[in-house]
Design a protein around this motif. Structure first.
Motif, short mmCIF file in Angstrom:
data_model
loop_
_atom_site.label_atom_id
_atom_site.label_comp_id
_atom_site.label_asym_id
_atom_site.label_seq_id
_atom_site.Cartn_x
_atom_site.Cartn_y
_atom_site.Cartn_z
N GLY A 6 20.54 -39.56 -23.80
CA GLY A 6 20.48 -39.09 -25.19
C GLY A 6 20.57 -40.22 -26.20
N ASP A 7 20.36 -39.87 -27.46
CA ASP A 7 20.33 -40.82 -28.56
C ASP A 7 21.69 -41.50 -28.73
OD1 ASP A 7 20.83 -41.33 -31.67
OD2 ASP A 7 18.68 -41.47 -31.30
N SER B 18 7.74 -33.91 -30.88
CA SER B 18 6.79 -33.68 -29.79
C SER B 18 7.38 -32.81 -28.69
CB SER B 18 6.31 -35.01 -29.20
OG SER B 18 5.64 -35.78 -30.18
N TYR B 19 8.71 -32.78 -28.59
CA TYR B 19 9.38 -31.99 -27.56
C TYR B 19 9.84 -30.62 -28.09
CZ TYR B 19 9.47 -36.37 -24.98
OH TYR B 19 9.10 -37.52 -24.33
N ARG C 209 21.83 -37.13 -16.36
CA ARG C 209 20.64 -36.88 -17.18
C ARG C 209 20.94 -37.02 -18.67
NH1 ARG C 209 19.47 -32.63 -20.07
NH2 ARG C 209 21.08 -31.38 -19.04
N LEU D 231 13.79 -32.84 -32.44
CA LEU D 231 13.69 -31.74 -31.48
C LEU D 231 14.23 -30.44 -32.05
CD1 LEU D 231 13.32 -30.51 -28.62
CD2 LEU D 231 15.62 -31.38 -28.09
N SER E 256 18.16 -31.09 -25.58
CA SER E 256 18.10 -31.87 -24.35
C SER E 256 18.30 -33.33 -24.70
CB SER E 256 16.75 -31.66 -23.64
OG SER E 256 15.74 -32.42 -24.28
N GLU E 257 18.17 -34.19 -23.70
CA GLU E 257 18.26 -35.61 -23.94
C GLU E 257 17.01 -36.15 -24.63
OE1 GLU E 257 16.10 -35.29 -20.06
OE2 GLU E 257 17.67 -34.20 -21.15
N LYS E 258 15.95 -35.34 -24.69
CA LYS E 258 14.70 -35.74 -25.33
C LYS E 258 14.86 -35.67 -26.84
CE LYS E 258 12.65 -35.93 -21.29
NZ LYS E 258 12.33 -37.23 -20.67
N THR E 259 14.12 -36.50 -27.55
CA THR E 259 14.18 -36.50 -29.01
C THR E 259 12.78 -36.46 -29.59
OG1 THR E 259 14.19 -38.93 -29.09
CG2 THR E 259 16.34 -37.83 -29.02
#
Length: 282
Positions: A224-225, A134-135, A220, A15, A128-131
């Protein structure tokens, strides 16, 4: 004024790394952005979102032309990657990272790199918590703080270069000594993450469908990872432990107020919390 880079190498195009690459290319700040990762699937995803111009799974080959190397890996990998790649990049290459722990990394790399290479740590307070690439978002750093953590070996020129670099991506740059940074983020980032993880982990499964927006918002970041956050906690455990003890005192104060039925004390806790949270803005 932001420098225009001929070649920037990004080690780790998740990310944060992919967002840096997108921002550099879309703002015309770099002619080449070399993405380096362990897996070809990650590199293909980074190419799909136009975060890189070149890719490789070999970090030693990826840095051969780099004027700037940005290490965007979990913290435990930073020191070894910088030391290994510094032997293969052009003389005088500048290194930075994006890890949220700084003291141990700075201590290991401060003034020790070969062939005129230097390291100056960075921590963009974004993500963010996204990894994963793609984000990625080329505007991820817009209006967000990035902390630079110079040491006694850091030159004014290197600081100015990285300050201009992060500013060109939209960041507001501040400087802090590595230890001061780690002490601060233990309170503002690392401990809140662990509280979120504890709250989520405590929830009995029969109550899952009763979890409303308040619980979801509060927990939220627990998504995370796990490996990265384990490394963060271990690297910053000294200051994280201090915050745990401080929080324990406040939690015991709340428990005592509830045991006594002391509504005034509970109200005082809530009032201070609301006051401080309102001051932070959205």
């Amino acid at each position: 004024m932001a420098k225009s880079w001929q070649c920037v190498a990004i080690v780790g195009v998740g990310l944060i790394g992919a967002s840096i690459g997108q921002a550099l290319l879309r703002r015309g700040l770099a002619k080449r952005v070399v993405g380096i990762a362990r897996r070809q699937t990650t590199l293909r995803a980074a190419r799909r979102v136009e975060a890189v111009t070149n890719t490789t799974i070999d970090p030693l080959k990826g840095v051969v032309d780099a004027e700037l190397v940005i290490v965007c890996t979990p913290p435990d990998a930073v020191v070894d990657l910088v030391r290994r790649t510094a032997e293969h990049c052009p003389e005088g290459t500048l290194f930075t990272d994006v890890a949220s722990t700084k003291a141990k990394i700075a201590e290991a790399l401060d003034g020790t790199l070969p062939r005129g290479c230097r390291f100056l740590g960075s921590h963009p307070l974004a993500g963010s918590e996204k990894t994963g690439p793609s984000y990625a978002d080329p505007n991820l750093f817009e209006g967000r703080v990035t902390v630079l953590t110079p040491t006694s070996h850091t030159t004014a020129d290197d600081f100015d270069v990285l300050e201009a670099f992060w500013s060109s991506l939209g960041s507001v740059v501040i400087r802090m000594p590595p230890e001061d940074h780690d002490r601060a983020v233990a309170e503002t980032s690392h401990f809140p993450h662990m509280v979120a993880a504890l709250l989520a982990g405590m929830l009995p499964e029969p109550y899952f469908r009763l979890a409303g927006t308040g619980f979801l918002d509060t927990t939220r970041i627990a998504a995370g990872d796990v490996e990265m956050w384990t490394q963060i906690c271990m690297q910053n455990r000294r200051y994280l432990l201090q915050v745990c003890r401080k929080f324990g005192e406040h939690l015991r104060g709340l428990a005592a107020a509830l045991e006594k039925g002391d509504a005034a004390a509970v109200r005082q806790i809530l009032t201070l919390g609301k006051k401080n949270r309102d001051a932070l803005g959205s």
